[in-house]
Design a protein around this motif. Structure first.
Motif, PDB file in Angstrom:
ATOM      1  N   LYS A   3       0.823  -1.201   0.000  1.00  0.00           N
ATOM      2  CA  LYS A   3       0.000   0.000   0.000  1.00  0.00           C
ATOM      3  C   LYS A   3       0.859   1.255   0.000  1.00  0.00           C
ATOM      4  CE  LYS A   3      -3.054   0.241   3.199  1.00  0.00           C
ATOM      5  NZ  LYS A   3      -3.881   0.157   4.412  1.00  0.00           N
ATOM      6  N   ASP A   4       2.004   1.183   0.662  1.00  0.00           N
ATOM      7  CA  ASP A   4       2.841   2.357   0.846  1.00  0.00           C
ATOM      8  C   ASP A   4       4.298   1.925   0.897  1.00  0.00           C
ATOM      9  OD1 ASP A   4       3.715   4.966   1.491  1.00  0.00           O
ATOM     10  OD2 ASP A   4       3.468   4.612   3.627  1.00  0.00           O
ATOM     11  N   GLN A  30       8.712   8.207  -2.103  1.00  0.00           N
ATOM     12  CA  GLN A  30       7.543   7.600  -1.476  1.00  0.00           C
ATOM     13  C   GLN A  30       6.466   7.375  -2.522  1.00  0.00           C
ATOM     14  OE1 GLN A  30       6.157   9.669   1.979  1.00  0.00           O
ATOM     15  NE2 GLN A  30       4.517   8.235   2.369  1.00  0.00           N
ATOM     16  N   ASP A  36       2.472   5.775  -2.602  1.00  0.00           N
ATOM     17  CA  ASP A  36       1.298   5.234  -1.900  1.00  0.00           C
ATOM     18  C   ASP A  36       0.255   4.875  -2.944  1.00  0.00           C
ATOM     19  OD1 ASP A  36       2.532   6.054   0.451  1.00  0.00           O
ATOM     20  OD2 ASP A  36       1.355   7.880   0.622  1.00  0.00           O
TER      21      ASP A  36
END
Length: 149
Positions: free
Chosen positions: A84-85, A118, A120
């Motif tokens: 998910k992340d 990052q 997500d």
């Protein structure tokens, strides 16, 4: 009648408080307790990194898993072991293999040389954070929805 109503409201408040307290439970687990898909993803995507800890976060109706790697990367998984992340730290970048082609192409065209730190994803789309602090939100069709500086 008022006493009964007050007592029922009090009991309802107590039950909901106990439910809320019990609904959010994050606890450490052994790496072997992660879903197989999560363990395979980490081994395939981060072959040089080692998992140093894992946890399970049990909410009222759902559960998530979190994994920290020895290079500072944090990965969060859903109950089925799908990521998910991915949050890379200490100069690490999100591996290109997990970045959807449309997002990778957009970033190469509009932000060449900028590292992706990052990524997500959820049912609405993807959120991307670059090393320069820029955050870009994509919908499910990989159209840019928002850019935050």
């Amino acid at each position: 009648m008022k006493k009964i109503l007050c007592m029922l409201l009090f009991l309802a408040a107590m039950v909901s408080t106990v439910t809320v307290v019990a609904a959010d439970d994050e606890r450490p687990i052994g790496v072997e307790e992660l879903p197989a898909a999560a363990r395979e993803f980490v081994a395939r995507t981060f072959p040089a990194a080692k998992m140093v800890w894992a946890s399970i976060d049990t909410d009222f109706l759902d559960r998530d898993y979190k994994v920290a790697l020895d290079d500072g990367t944090l990965v969060e998984f859903d109950r089925g072991g799908q990521w998910k992340d991915i949050d890379c730290r200490h100069g690490q970048q999100v591996p290109a293999a997990v970045v959807p082609e449309a997002i990778r192409t957009y970033l190469e065209r509009n932000y060449p040389g900028e590292s992706l730190n990052q990524l997500d994803r959820d049912r609405r789309g993807y959120d991307v954070k670059l090393a320069n602090g820029l955050e870009i939100e994509f919908d499910r069709d990989f159209r840019v929805v928002e850019i935050d500086r």
